[in-house]
Design an enzyme around this catalytic site. Structure first.
Site, PDB file in Angstrom:
ATOM      1  N   THR A   1     -29.243  50.251   2.278  1.00  0.00           N
ATOM      2  CA  THR A   1     -29.218  51.395   1.360  1.00  0.00           C
ATOM      3  C   THR A   1     -30.668  51.773   1.075  1.00  0.00           C
ATOM      4  OG1 THR A   1     -27.187  50.579   0.341  1.00  0.00           O
ATOM      5  CG2 THR A   1     -28.439  52.230  -0.879  1.00  0.00           C
TER       6      THR A   1
ATOM      7  N   LYS B   1     -23.820  58.036   0.187  1.00  0.00           N
ATOM      8  CA  LYS B   1     -23.884  56.770  -0.568  1.00  0.00           C
ATOM      9  C   LYS B   1     -24.473  57.002  -1.967  1.00  0.00           C
ATOM     10  CE  LYS B   1     -24.520  52.181  -1.132  1.00  0.00           C
ATOM     11  NZ  LYS B   1     -23.500  51.169  -1.188  1.00  0.00           N
TER      12      LYS B   1
ATOM     13  N   LYS C   1     -30.892  49.908  -8.411  1.00  0.00           N
ATOM     14  CA  LYS C   1     -31.615  50.365  -7.218  1.00  0.00           C
ATOM     15  C   LYS C   1     -31.002  51.670  -6.687  1.00  0.00           C
ATOM     16  CE  LYS C   1     -31.908  49.485  -2.322  1.00  0.00           C
ATOM     17  NZ  LYS C   1     -31.536  48.721  -1.159  1.00  0.00           N
TER      18      LYS C   1
HETATM   19  P1  NAD Z   1     -30.211  40.367   0.712  1.00  0.00           P
HETATM   20  O1  NAD Z   1     -31.480  40.357  -0.071  1.00  0.00           O
HETATM   21  O2  NAD Z   1     -29.209  39.290   0.497  1.00  0.00           O
HETATM   22  O3  NAD Z   1     -30.539  40.419   2.295  1.00  0.00           O
HETATM   23  C1  NAD Z   1     -31.605  41.119   2.861  1.00  0.00           C
HETATM   24  C2  NAD Z   1     -32.207  40.198   3.914  1.00  0.00           C
HETATM   25  O4  NAD Z   1     -33.197  40.894   4.657  1.00  0.00           O
HETATM   26  C3  NAD Z   1     -32.891  38.965   3.305  1.00  0.00           C
HETATM   27  O5  NAD Z   1     -32.287  37.789   3.799  1.00  0.00           O
HETATM   28  C4  NAD Z   1     -34.342  39.100   3.771  1.00  0.00           C
HETATM   29  O6  NAD Z   1     -34.969  37.867   4.035  1.00  0.00           O
HETATM   30  C5  NAD Z   1     -34.156  39.920   5.027  1.00  0.00           C
HETATM   31  N1  NAD Z   1     -35.371  40.577   5.519  1.00  0.00           N
HETATM   32  C6  NAD Z   1     -36.389  41.145   4.827  1.00  0.00           C
HETATM   33  N2  NAD Z   1     -37.313  41.644   5.685  1.00  0.00           N
HETATM   34  C7  NAD Z   1     -36.861  41.382   6.945  1.00  0.00           C
HETATM   35  C8  NAD Z   1     -37.353  41.660   8.254  1.00  0.00           C
HETATM   36  N3  NAD Z   1     -38.503  42.305   8.464  1.00  0.00           N
HETATM   37  N4  NAD Z   1     -36.613  41.266   9.320  1.00  0.00           N
HETATM   38  C9  NAD Z   1     -35.445  40.634   9.157  1.00  0.00           C
HETATM   39  N5  NAD Z   1     -34.933  40.334   7.941  1.00  0.00           N
HETATM   40  C10 NAD Z   1     -35.631  40.718   6.851  1.00  0.00           C
HETATM   41  O7  NAD Z   1     -29.555  41.808   0.434  1.00  0.00           O
HETATM   42  P2  NAD Z   1     -28.047  42.257   0.732  1.00  0.00           P
HETATM   43  O8  NAD Z   1     -27.221  42.102  -0.493  1.00  0.00           O
HETATM   44  O9  NAD Z   1     -27.601  41.660   2.017  1.00  0.00           O
HETATM   45  O10 NAD Z   1     -28.260  43.824   0.929  1.00  0.00           O
HETATM   46  C11 NAD Z   1     -28.818  44.387   2.119  1.00  0.00           C
HETATM   47  C12 NAD Z   1     -28.769  45.894   1.997  1.00  0.00           C
HETATM   48  O11 NAD Z   1     -27.407  46.322   1.795  1.00  0.00           O
HETATM   49  C13 NAD Z   1     -29.554  46.453   0.799  1.00  0.00           C
HETATM   50  O12 NAD Z   1     -30.182  47.639   1.188  1.00  0.00           O
HETATM   51  C14 NAD Z   1     -28.482  46.684  -0.253  1.00  0.00           C
HETATM   52  O13 NAD Z   1     -28.855  47.701  -1.181  1.00  0.00           O
HETATM   53  C15 NAD Z   1     -27.309  47.091   0.612  1.00  0.00           C
HETATM   54  N6  NAD Z   1     -25.982  46.844   0.019  1.00  0.00           N
HETATM   55  C16 NAD Z   1     -25.722  45.676  -0.618  1.00  0.00           C
HETATM   56  C17 NAD Z   1     -24.448  45.468  -1.185  1.00  0.00           C
HETATM   57  C18 NAD Z   1     -24.112  44.185  -1.890  1.00  0.00           C
HETATM   58  O14 NAD Z   1     -23.067  44.152  -2.586  1.00  0.00           O
HETATM   59  N7  NAD Z   1     -24.909  43.124  -1.776  1.00  0.00           N
HETATM   60  C19 NAD Z   1     -23.460  46.448  -1.047  1.00  0.00           C
HETATM   61  C20 NAD Z   1     -23.754  47.617  -0.345  1.00  0.00           C
HETATM   62  C21 NAD Z   1     -25.019  47.802   0.189  1.00  0.00           C
END
Ligand code: NAD
Length: 289
Positions: A91, A166, A241
């Site tokens: 997102t 979104k 966010k």
């Molecule tokens: P998270 O923080 O659990 O996972 C993100 C991952 O990306 C982390 O493990 C981090 O180490 C990794 N990362 C950072 N830089 C990197 C790189 N250069 N290469 C590879 N990996 C890298 O977050 P999440 O909850 O999995 O969310 C991910 C995305 O999805 C966000 O943008 C969030 O807004 C969106 N989202 C989350 C939810 C939810 O309920 N958690 C729902 C819808 C959308």
């Protein structure tokens, strides 16, 4: 082969579902625990973004924010063959995703934005709703890869329109969750039971997900976070966010969003102390103020 970059709360289970569907998936995440969890579900782990992307036909990113996506795209595009399909499911802002799309197109790679709704539960159950922006040809290429993770796929138009959908959806959700909290508090003051209000609203014109699934008081929906000390669910930090992205879009376009703007202020304040609680816990702040 699919490269999956970002194996966190969402990316980990999404990559696992691609493995279950029979794809070979090579993942990368700088956090060793995230990489180890993905490895235990059959994802092969690479040492860097470039290693993961080098031989991939498709690269999926599921990263925390727009700058992480753009950094990663520089590395992916330097390593991957032109023509590699790029799918960003993070997102991020409409502006950032359109920049990422232009970077990819300039390098000869089709690219789509495909953010999701449905949270970690949806990622695990493979029932995510994908909102997709990109050309018809790129979206057709992506469908077989998205389907094993999806409950629903909606093609919303050109690049950036998935993210546009979104931010609009989550701005509505935030205002509804606050309004539902206000209604349950008013009912309490008026001597109306939470169950009666729930029974009426869910069969009437005020019905919405914020009450029917995410009811902010314990009892009427046993699975809602209110029954579990407001453990998420959808964390307040993530809603805050998403509202920040919505407000950036409102400012950039000059669109009018008085309720969305007020919801963004309320969640920004609530997130200072309750970032980890489900966003329906905002009812507790309303109760105290
Ligand atoms: P998270 O923080 O659990 O996972 C993100 C991952 O990306 C982390 O493990 C981090 O180490 C990794 N990362 C950072 N830089 C990197 C790189 N250069 N290469 C590879 N990996 C890298 O977050 P999440 O909850 O999995 O969310 C991910 C995305 O999805 C966000 O943008 C969030 O807004 C969106 N989202 C989350 C939810 C939810 O309920 N958690 C729902 C819808 C959308």
């Amino acid at each position: 082969m699919i490269a999956f970059l970002g194996l966190g709360n969402m990316g980990g289970p999404m990559a696992a579902n691609l493995v279950k569907a029979g794809f070979t998936v090579t993942g990368y995440d700088p956090v060793p625990e995230a990489a180890a969890r993905a490895a235990s579900s059959g994802v092969q782990i690479a040492d860097s973004v470039a290693d993961a992307a080098a031989d991939a036909d498709v690269v999926i990113t599921m990263l925390p924010n727009g700058s992480a996506v753009k950094d990663c795209y520089d590395q992916i595009l330097a390593a991957a063959a032109p023509g590699t399909l790029l799918i960003d499911s993070s997102t991020i802002s409409v502006e950032d995703v359109r920049e990422a799309n232009a970077l990819a197109e300039d390098a000869g790679s089709p690219q789509i934005d495909a953010p999701v709704s449905g949270g970690v539960k949806g990622a695990v159950a493979a029932t995510l709703a994908f909102m997709v922006g990109g050309t018809d040809a790129a979206v057709d290429l992506a469908r077989p890869v998205l389907e094993p993770m999806a409950g629903k796929i909606v093609h919303c138009g050109g690049a950036g329109n998935g993210q546009a959908a979104k931010v609009c959806n989550n701005m509505v959700l935030a205002t509804q969750q606050i309004a539902v909290g206000e209604a349950f508090l008013l009912a309490e003051q008026l001597g109306l039971s939470a169950q009666s209000l729930f029974d009426v609203i869910t069969g009437a014109t005020g019905n919405c997900w914020a009450v029917s699934a995410n009811c902010p008081v314990p009892g009427p929906v046993p699975t809602s976070p209110a029954n579990n000390d407001f453990r998420p669910g959808f964390a307040t930090a993530l809603m805050n966010k998403d509202l920040g992205l919505a407000m950036d879009a409102v400012a950039a376009t000059g669109s009018q969003a008085p309720l969305g703007s007020h919801a963004a202020e309320i969640y920004a304040k609530f997130a200072t102390e309750h970032a980890d609680s489900d966003f329906s816990a905002v009812i507790e702040m309303l109760r105290r103020s």
